[in-house]
Write a protein that holds these residues in place. Structure first.
Motif, PDB file in Angstrom:
ATOM      1  N   ALA A  83       0.925  -1.231   0.066  1.00 38.35           N
ATOM      2  CA  ALA A  83      -0.151   0.022  -0.049  1.00 38.35           C
ATOM      3  C   ALA A  83       0.915   1.263  -0.046  1.00 38.35           C
ATOM      4  O   ALA A  83       0.521   2.129  -0.746  1.00 38.35           O
ATOM      5  CB  ALA A  83      -0.976   0.108   1.346  1.00 38.35           C
ATOM      6  N   ALA A  84       1.946   1.409   0.856  1.00 41.18           N
ATOM      7  CA  ALA A  84       2.774   2.347   0.977  1.00 41.18           C
ATOM      8  C   ALA A  84       3.462   2.722  -0.532  1.00 41.18           C
ATOM      9  O   ALA A  84       3.760   3.952  -0.806  1.00 41.18           O
ATOM     10  CB  ALA A  84       3.685   2.169   1.984  1.00 41.18           C
ATOM     11  N   ASN A  85       3.900   1.618  -1.031  1.00 46.43           N
ATOM     12  CA  ASN A  85       4.630   1.652  -2.490  1.00 46.43           C
ATOM     13  C   ASN A  85       3.817   2.168  -3.613  1.00 46.43           C
ATOM     14  O   ASN A  85       4.267   2.593  -4.496  1.00 46.43           O
ATOM     15  CB  ASN A  85       4.921   0.187  -2.752  1.00 46.43           C
ATOM     16  CG  ASN A  85       6.506   0.025  -2.571  1.00 46.43           C
ATOM     17  OD1 ASN A  85       7.095   0.489  -3.550  1.00 46.43           O
ATOM     18  ND2 ASN A  85       6.982  -0.613  -2.028  1.00 46.43           N
ATOM     19  N   THR A  86       2.400   1.792  -3.441  1.00 47.09           N
ATOM     20  CA  THR A  86       1.641   2.126  -4.411  1.00 47.09           C
ATOM     21  C   THR A  86       0.502   3.354  -4.426  1.00 47.09           C
ATOM     22  O   THR A  86      -0.232   3.726  -5.289  1.00 47.09           O
ATOM     23  CB  THR A  86       0.750   0.916  -4.953  1.00 47.09           C
ATOM     24  OG1 THR A  86       0.147   0.568  -3.643  1.00 47.09           O
ATOM     25  CG2 THR A  86       1.703  -0.294  -5.355  1.00 47.09           C
ATOM     26  N   GLY A  87       0.421   3.651  -3.163  1.00 50.03           N
ATOM     27  CA  GLY A  87      -0.462   4.722  -2.869  1.00 50.03           C
ATOM     28  C   GLY A  87      -1.771   4.201  -2.598  1.00 50.03           C
ATOM     29  O   GLY A  87      -2.871   4.986  -2.649  1.00 50.03           O
ATOM     30  N   LEU A  88      -1.913   3.180  -2.356  1.00 57.40           N
ATOM     31  CA  LEU A  88      -3.406   2.595  -1.978  1.00 57.40           C
ATOM     32  C   LEU A  88      -3.858   2.615  -0.519  1.00 57.40           C
ATOM     33  O   LEU A  88      -2.880   2.639   0.388  1.00 57.40           O
ATOM     34  CB  LEU A  88      -3.412   0.886  -2.143  1.00 57.40           C
ATOM     35  CG  LEU A  88      -3.071   0.417  -3.796  1.00 57.40           C
ATOM     36  CD1 LEU A  88      -3.371  -1.211  -3.650  1.00 57.40           C
ATOM     37  CD2 LEU A  88      -3.992   1.054  -4.441  1.00 57.40           C
ATOM     38  N   ALA A  89      -4.981   3.030  -0.315  1.00 56.81           N
ATOM     39  CA  ALA A  89      -5.537   2.986   1.131  1.00 56.81           C
ATOM     40  C   ALA A  89      -5.892   1.244   1.438  1.00 56.81           C
ATOM     41  O   ALA A  89      -5.662   0.589   0.368  1.00 56.81           O
ATOM     42  CB  ALA A  89      -6.816   3.384   1.193  1.00 56.81           C
ATOM     43  N   MET A  90      -5.688   1.280   2.661  1.00 52.69           N
ATOM     44  CA  MET A  90      -5.769  -0.266   3.325  1.00 52.69           C
ATOM     45  C   MET A  90      -6.882  -0.218   4.255  1.00 52.69           C
ATOM     46  O   MET A  90      -6.566   0.411   5.296  1.00 52.69           O
ATOM     47  CB  MET A  90      -4.420  -0.675   3.442  1.00 52.69           C
ATOM     48  CG  MET A  90      -4.528  -1.768   4.185  1.00 52.69           C
ATOM     49  SD  MET A  90      -2.776  -2.801   4.302  1.00 52.69           S
ATOM     50  CE  MET A  90      -3.294  -3.973   5.652  1.00 52.69           C
ATOM     51  N   ALA A  91      -7.593  -1.179   4.784  1.00 53.46           N
ATOM     52  CA  ALA A  91      -8.392  -1.390   5.679  1.00 53.46           C
ATOM     53  C   ALA A  91      -7.912  -2.735   6.349  1.00 53.46           C
ATOM     54  O   ALA A  91      -7.137  -3.641   5.623  1.00 53.46           O
ATOM     55  CB  ALA A  91      -9.911  -1.663   5.268  1.00 53.46           C
ATOM     56  N   VAL A  92      -7.648  -2.819   7.762  1.00 54.66           N
ATOM     57  CA  VAL A  92      -7.191  -4.145   8.395  1.00 54.66           C
ATOM     58  C   VAL A  92      -8.582  -4.979   8.708  1.00 54.66           C
ATOM     59  O   VAL A  92      -9.682  -4.484   8.452  1.00 54.66           O
ATOM     60  CB  VAL A  92      -6.780  -3.636   9.967  1.00 54.66           C
ATOM     61  CG1 VAL A  92      -5.376  -3.015   9.321  1.00 54.66           C
ATOM     62  CG2 VAL A  92      -7.659  -2.989  10.571  1.00 54.66           C
ATOM     63  N   GLY A  93      -8.528  -6.124   9.348  1.00 54.97           N
ATOM     64  CA  GLY A  93      -9.473  -7.067   9.445  1.00 54.97           C
ATOM     65  C   GLY A  93     -10.150  -6.564  10.591  1.00 54.97           C
ATOM     66  O   GLY A  93      -9.621  -5.732  11.466  1.00 54.97           O
ATOM     67  N   SER A  94     -11.164  -7.399  11.238  1.00 53.07           N
ATOM     68  CA  SER A  94     -11.768  -7.027  12.647  1.00 53.07           C
ATOM     69  C   SER A  94     -10.568  -6.927  13.435  1.00 53.07           C
ATOM     70  O   SER A  94      -9.975  -7.864  13.794  1.00 53.07           O
ATOM     71  CB  SER A  94     -12.905  -8.047  12.831  1.00 53.07           C
ATOM     72  OG  SER A  94     -13.216  -7.799  14.041  1.00 53.07           O
ATOM     73  N   GLN A  95     -10.858  -5.766  14.473  1.00 52.90           N
ATOM     74  CA  GLN A  95      -9.750  -5.686  15.573  1.00 52.90           C
ATOM     75  C   GLN A  95     -10.221  -6.115  16.939  1.00 52.90           C
ATOM     76  O   GLN A  95      -9.515  -6.012  17.924  1.00 52.90           O
ATOM     77  CB  GLN A  95      -9.387  -4.280  15.563  1.00 52.90           C
ATOM     78  CG  GLN A  95      -8.550  -3.793  14.402  1.00 52.90           C
ATOM     79  CD  GLN A  95      -8.452  -2.278  14.183  1.00 52.90           C
ATOM     80  OE1 GLN A  95      -9.111  -1.501  13.642  1.00 52.90           O
ATOM     81  NE2 GLN A  95      -7.559  -1.569  14.913  1.00 52.90           N
ATOM     82  N   SER A  96     -11.360  -6.657  16.967  1.00 56.53           N
ATOM     83  CA  SER A  96     -12.132  -6.990  18.301  1.00 56.53           C
ATOM     84  C   SER A  96     -11.161  -8.019  18.926  1.00 56.53           C
ATOM     85  O   SER A  96     -11.058  -8.089  20.218  1.00 56.53           O
ATOM     86  CB  SER A  96     -13.333  -7.594  18.058  1.00 56.53           C
ATOM     87  OG  SER A  96     -13.546  -8.718  17.442  1.00 56.53           O
TER      88      SER A  96
END
Ligand code: FNR
Length: 344
Positions: A83-96
């Motif tokens: 993501a950092a290399n390409t400028g993509l946004a990124m969501a993580v999986g559920s943090q519960s």
């Protein structure tokens, strides 16, 4: 000793990849009418998009996948670097999982550490209220929060929830969380009624996350020892159907599309049906598990960016929102759906 929750995270990863299918695509139900006389060049195309106060350099992103196990920490680290290399946004999986077991926090915070300046999105289930949601946002210094609504998944999941308090929790989260909140499905799509109800709760961004890609009914049925719910594999609305559901809603709402998106042509079709941003989970997971070198995945992301610009040139779309003006040819089946559902 691996906890039951961490084990489930690893099972989700291996089963999502096991069921990754490359054959039928619901996006085949849509064709875009091309031009043979482009009005501008590839370099004139602007693929940036905006939702709320978030500015996305690239209009597709790494949607929620994982976190909460050793394997998922490695996956998150690689995805964050890509993501950092390409400028993509990124969501993580559920943090519960990391809220109940803080030793798992590192598998999520690794995403921010490896992508300090990018758009990073927290994720929590709608079975939690604002306290948990705010902790999830803080954990990764997130720019936005995804709240997933996954009733169908829970009900097929052997150890899943059987009671739901989504509406009160979403309202509480909307009132108390300061970053933009995205309410998302997890691959079952959203109806017009659901989206309208969400807007009444104050929700301004939805990710319809339709059927047609990663299928959590299949995954959870496979995890059942009795395997008695195979019929739920067909449950839900596809991503094109969900976008048709959203299109007549003349309210102040931004729509994100996900579910079965695998290439720039799928993305362009989502944009033509009104999406402002497109998410991919199964495809990114597949890329990661197939190509051990991050550089290869970065190359593929750059190929997709070029591919999207190509389609924009070939439809005279200089910016993403111009794709909504492109004529579409819908399959007889999708035409019938649209007619029955009163969306055109
Ligand atoms: C997911 N998805 C997901 N969504 C979410 O909001 N929280 C989560 O924790 C997860 N976990 C998860 C694990 C794995 C292994 C996959 C592949 C997906 C759902 C995901 O964000 C998306 O909504 C669906 O997967 C549909 O999109 P794709 O996979 O067809 O692109």
């Amino acid at each position: 000793m691996v906890s039951k929750q961490s084990h489930r995270k690893d099972e989700h990863i291996s089963l999502a990849e096991h069921f990754y299918e490359d054959n039928h695509s619901d996006f085949n139900d849509i064709r875009l009418v091309p031009t043979s006389l482009p009005h501008f060049n590839v370099d004139d195309v602007d693929i940036s998009t905006e939702i709320s106060d978030l500015k996305f350099k690239v209009p597709f992103f790494i949607n929620a996948i994982t976190g909460g196990s050793e394997q998922s920490a490695k996956i998150n680290q690689r995805l964050a670097k890509i993501a950092a290399n390409t400028g993509l946004a990124m969501a993580v999986g559920s943090q519960s999982i990391a809220i109940s077991d803080p030793t798992q926090e590192a598998s999520f915070s690794v995403v921010r550490e490896n992508n300090p300046d990018g758009i990073v999105i927290a994720n929590i289930g709608a079975n939690h209220g604002a306290d948990v949601a705010n902790k999830a946002v803080e954990m990764i210094n997130a720019d936005a929060l995804q709240v997933h609504i996954n009733a169908a998944q829970e009900l097929v999941m052997p150890e899943g929830d059987r009671e739901f308090n989504f509406i009160d929790n979403i309202k509480n989260i909307i009132d108390e969380v300061s970053v933009p909140v995205i309410v998302k499905e997890v691959g079952f799509g959203m109806s017009q009624q659901t989206i309208t109800e969400l807007t009444q709760l104050g929700v301004k961004i939805v990710d319809v996350s339709g059927m047609g890609g990663t299928n959590f009914a299949k995954i959870e049925n496979f995890r059942r020892s009795d395997k008695t719910m195979p019929y739920m594999a067909d449950w839900g609305l596809t991503t094109p159907e969900s976008l048709l559901e959203a299109s007549p809603i003349n309210l102040d709402i931004d729509v994100i599309a996900s579910g079965g998106v695998k290439n720039p042509l799928d993305m362009a079709k989502c944009f033509s049906l009104g999406a402002k941003l497109v998410g991919m989970s199964g495809e990114f997971l597949h890329q990661l598990l197939t190509y051990p070198e991050d550089e290869t995945v970065v190359e593929h992301v750059n190929d997709w960016i070029y591919g999207l610009k190509t389609i924009m040139v070939l439809t005279n779309s200089q910016k993403i929102s111009d794709l909504t003006k492109v004529d579409q040819i819908l399959s007889p089946q999708l035409t019938a759906y649209k007619k029955q559902r009163g969306s055109g």
